[in-house]
Design a protein around this motif. Sequence first.
Motif, PDB file in Angstrom:
ATOM      1  N   CYS A   1      59.424  48.235  25.478  1.00  0.00           N
ATOM      2  CA  CYS A   1      60.822  48.027  25.052  1.00  0.00           C
ATOM      3  C   CYS A   1      61.350  46.653  24.910  1.00  0.00           C
ATOM      4  O   CYS A   1      61.845  46.357  23.749  1.00  0.00           O
ATOM      5  CB  CYS A   1      61.580  48.716  26.096  1.00  0.00           C
ATOM      6  N   GLN A   2      60.865  45.719  25.750  1.00  0.00           N
ATOM      7  CA  GLN A   2      61.330  44.401  25.858  1.00  0.00           C
ATOM      8  C   GLN A   2      60.253  43.579  24.992  1.00  0.00           C
ATOM      9  O   GLN A   2      60.669  42.376  24.375  1.00  0.00           O
ATOM     10  CB  GLN A   2      61.612  43.743  27.173  1.00  0.00           C
TER      11      GLN A   2
ATOM     12  N   GLY B   1      63.463  57.303  21.998  1.00  0.00           N
ATOM     13  CA  GLY B   1      63.695  56.116  22.334  1.00  0.00           C
ATOM     14  C   GLY B   1      62.250  56.021  23.469  1.00  0.00           C
ATOM     15  O   GLY B   1      61.505  57.285  23.593  1.00  0.00           O
ATOM     16  N   ALA B   2      62.251  55.025  24.018  1.00  0.00           N
ATOM     17  CA  ALA B   2      61.197  54.857  25.057  1.00  0.00           C
ATOM     18  C   ALA B   2      61.246  55.905  26.082  1.00  0.00           C
ATOM     19  O   ALA B   2      60.265  56.362  26.695  1.00  0.00           O
ATOM     20  CB  ALA B   2      61.289  53.351  25.587  1.00  0.00           C
ATOM     21  N   THR B   3      62.263  56.069  26.544  1.00  0.00           N
ATOM     22  CA  THR B   3      62.366  57.163  27.639  1.00  0.00           C
ATOM     23  C   THR B   3      61.751  58.553  27.050  1.00  0.00           C
ATOM     24  O   THR B   3      61.076  59.233  28.042  1.00  0.00           O
ATOM     25  CB  THR B   3      63.885  57.531  28.022  1.00  0.00           C
TER      26      THR B   3
ATOM     27  N   SER C   1      61.706  51.418  22.003  1.00  0.00           N
ATOM     28  CA  SER C   1      63.147  51.984  21.463  1.00  0.00           C
ATOM     29  C   SER C   1      63.680  51.029  20.244  1.00  0.00           C
ATOM     30  O   SER C   1      63.528  50.032  20.499  1.00  0.00           O
ATOM     31  CB  SER C   1      64.007  51.979  22.504  1.00  0.00           C
TER      32      SER C   1
ATOM     33  N   ILE D   1      56.745  43.731  28.877  1.00  0.00           N
ATOM     34  CA  ILE D   1      57.687  42.594  29.128  1.00  0.00           C
ATOM     35  C   ILE D   1      58.654  43.162  30.250  1.00  0.00           C
ATOM     36  O   ILE D   1      59.445  44.337  29.913  1.00  0.00           O
ATOM     37  CB  ILE D   1      58.344  41.936  27.946  1.00  0.00           C
TER      38      ILE D   1
ATOM     39  N   HIS E   1      66.510  50.562  19.103  1.00  0.00           N
ATOM     40  CA  HIS E   1      67.944  50.044  19.271  1.00  0.00           C
ATOM     41  C   HIS E   1      67.629  48.751  19.986  1.00  0.00           C
ATOM     42  O   HIS E   1      68.538  47.603  19.908  1.00  0.00           O
ATOM     43  CB  HIS E   1      68.877  50.852  20.130  1.00  0.00           C
ATOM     44  N   LYS E   2      66.550  48.514  20.734  1.00  0.00           N
ATOM     45  CA  LYS E   2      66.401  47.045  21.484  1.00  0.00           C
ATOM     46  C   LYS E   2      65.606  46.072  20.389  1.00  0.00           C
ATOM     47  O   LYS E   2      65.449  45.066  20.541  1.00  0.00           O
ATOM     48  CB  LYS E   2      65.405  47.148  22.696  1.00  0.00           C
TER      49      LYS E   2
ATOM     50  N   ASP F   1      54.846  50.171  28.273  1.00  0.00           N
ATOM     51  CA  ASP F   1      56.263  50.364  27.954  1.00  0.00           C
ATOM     52  C   ASP F   1      56.896  48.970  27.428  1.00  0.00           C
ATOM     53  O   ASP F   1      56.986  47.768  27.823  1.00  0.00           O
ATOM     54  CB  ASP F   1      57.112  50.354  29.291  1.00  0.00           C
TER      55      ASP F   1
ATOM     56  N   ALA G   1      68.732  42.704  26.041  1.00  0.00           N
ATOM     57  CA  ALA G   1      67.744  43.426  26.863  1.00  0.00           C
ATOM     58  C   ALA G   1      68.155  44.936  26.986  1.00  0.00           C
ATOM     59  O   ALA G   1      67.609  45.725  27.023  1.00  0.00           O
ATOM     60  CB  ALA G   1      67.268  42.710  27.941  1.00  0.00           C
TER      61      ALA G   1
ATOM     62  N   ASN H   1      62.147  44.087  31.822  1.00  0.00           N
ATOM     63  CA  ASN H   1      63.354  43.861  31.479  1.00  0.00           C
ATOM     64  C   ASN H   1      64.320  43.275  32.418  1.00  0.00           C
ATOM     65  O   ASN H   1      65.549  42.743  32.071  1.00  0.00           O
ATOM     66  CB  ASN H   1      64.077  45.294  31.141  1.00  0.00           C
TER      67      ASN H   1
ATOM     68  N   HIS I   1      60.939  49.819  34.926  1.00  0.00           N
ATOM     69  CA  HIS I   1      62.058  50.450  34.609  1.00  0.00           C
ATOM     70  C   HIS I   1      62.127  51.935  35.022  1.00  0.00           C
ATOM     71  O   HIS I   1      61.078  52.352  35.097  1.00  0.00           O
ATOM     72  CB  HIS I   1      62.369  50.427  33.079  1.00  0.00           C
TER      73      HIS I   1
HETATM   74  N1  PMP Z   1      61.695  50.374  29.746  1.00  0.00           N
HETATM   75  C1  PMP Z   1      62.212  49.264  29.445  1.00  0.00           C
HETATM   76  C2  PMP Z   1      61.429  47.835  30.114  1.00  0.00           C
HETATM   77  C3  PMP Z   1      63.656  49.080  29.271  1.00  0.00           C
HETATM   78  O1  PMP Z   1      63.984  47.844  29.095  1.00  0.00           O
HETATM   79  C4  PMP Z   1      64.454  50.102  28.706  1.00  0.00           C
HETATM   80  C5  PMP Z   1      65.743  50.050  28.452  1.00  0.00           C
HETATM   81  N2  PMP Z   1      66.586  49.216  29.012  1.00  0.00           N
HETATM   82  C6  PMP Z   1      63.794  51.423  28.774  1.00  0.00           C
HETATM   83  C7  PMP Z   1      62.419  51.188  29.166  1.00  0.00           C
HETATM   84  C8  PMP Z   1      64.270  52.690  28.303  1.00  0.00           C
HETATM   85  O2  PMP Z   1      64.846  52.577  26.937  1.00  0.00           O
HETATM   86  P1  PMP Z   1      65.727  53.848  26.427  1.00  0.00           P
HETATM   87  O3  PMP Z   1      66.797  53.705  27.187  1.00  0.00           O
HETATM   88  O4  PMP Z   1      66.139  53.059  25.057  1.00  0.00           O
HETATM   89  O5  PMP Z   1      64.922  54.927  26.454  1.00  0.00           O
END
Ligand code: PMP
Length: 406
Positions: free
Chosen positions: A203-204, A94-96, A224, A174, A226-227, A201, A31, A176, A124
């Motif tokens: 990411c997960q 990435g998602a951020t 993102s 989902i 990388h996940k 979001d 995760a 995290n 998050h």
């Molecule tokens: N949202 C969720 C639900 C995440 O799990 C994460 C990464 N832990 C992020 C946003 C941020 O992703 P990133 O650090 O790759 O931008």
Amino acid sequence: TTDTATTDTRALDLLADFPAIPEGWAYLDTAATAQKPQAVIDAIARGYGETYATVHRGVYQRSADMTLAYEAARARTAKFLGAESADEIVFVRGATEAINLVADSWGVSQLKAGDRILLSALEHHANIVPWQMLAERIGLAIDVVPMTDDQAIDLDAMAAMLTDRHKLVALAHISNVTGAVLDAKRATELAHGVGAKLLLDGCQAVPRIAVDVQEIGCDFYAFSGHKLYGPTGIGALWARKEILDAMPPWQGGGSMIDRVTFEKTTYAPAPGRFEAGTPHIVGALGLHAAIDYVDGIGLDRIHAHEAALVAQAREKLSAINSVRLFGPADSAGIVSFAVEGVHPHDVATILDEGQVAIRAGHHCAQPMMDALGVPATARASFGAYNNARDVAALVAGVERVTRIFG
Ligand code: PMP
């Protein structure tokens, strides 16, 4: 591994595809970030070692080829998400970055003082802080949907909270922390019912369940790479074409322009308008390979595999008296827990001595920890490469924790 995969319903056995997971090491922090299959590593090595050149500028053949490869990655990402066209995909870090882009471009241009944004208690920080910064900048109010007793987003509460002052709802597809899966269609219907946009979001979600943004009906989707077994530094923002087209540029620079003069600059159409500067070219190729890898196995199979591991882990951990489990029983790929009287950091340290890598902390969800009344949780998160041996190692490690602290 991927060719014969589609009809095979047995447990996945993919460890051989992941060179950075040594024999006997239970990597349970997917995760946070997923390990990389050889196919992704090879794509990155080829990108830098054989085919490298810039994109969108060069007139020479190598650059034209790289531009095609970069744009093919965009089209592949669009298909992966069920988007209508590649023009709806903006490559980001990435998602951020995706969420900050929406806040700074869509938010600043479309929202005004007094408007409200709805988030949930389990978000998050990446889906909280950009909205707080925006709220402060233009005078918005933020409301927070509470969690259910099993730490999912309470959509009934959300239905009762929504008003026509709400212009945006932003939720984790989902969690995290717990792996709780949002009913994204219902969330969309609720948001649209008051005229609000919905940002998910993802990411997960993208590494764990099949996502189709058109079927969900949402407005923004962020993830993102990388996940999703891909490289760091690359991710995607999806937004419907008419929304993206109406969004002003965010960062200024090369590539995002149509024509620059000192009197007046005009901008490229979306998505190029949102990709100022030289992009993460090889990152996009790596993401393409990651999506091919995941789709080659099939997200339904990955989901079933992870669900079986979660069920085993939850069953065995709940048999240990001092363990408290968080999250719904049908969590996707993630199990958060606490061992009574033991700080999660100590749990993770002892597990690490037994070759089990879990995460302990607030998981960038401090408001959720506050709502749970705990400083932190221990979190085991699974990927396609995990297996029943990893669950057994996790459980044995937690039993050892209870003996040491018993
Ligand atoms: N949202 C969720 C639900 C995440 O799990 C994460 C990464 N832990 C992020 C946003 C941020 O992703 P990133 O650090 O790759 O931008």
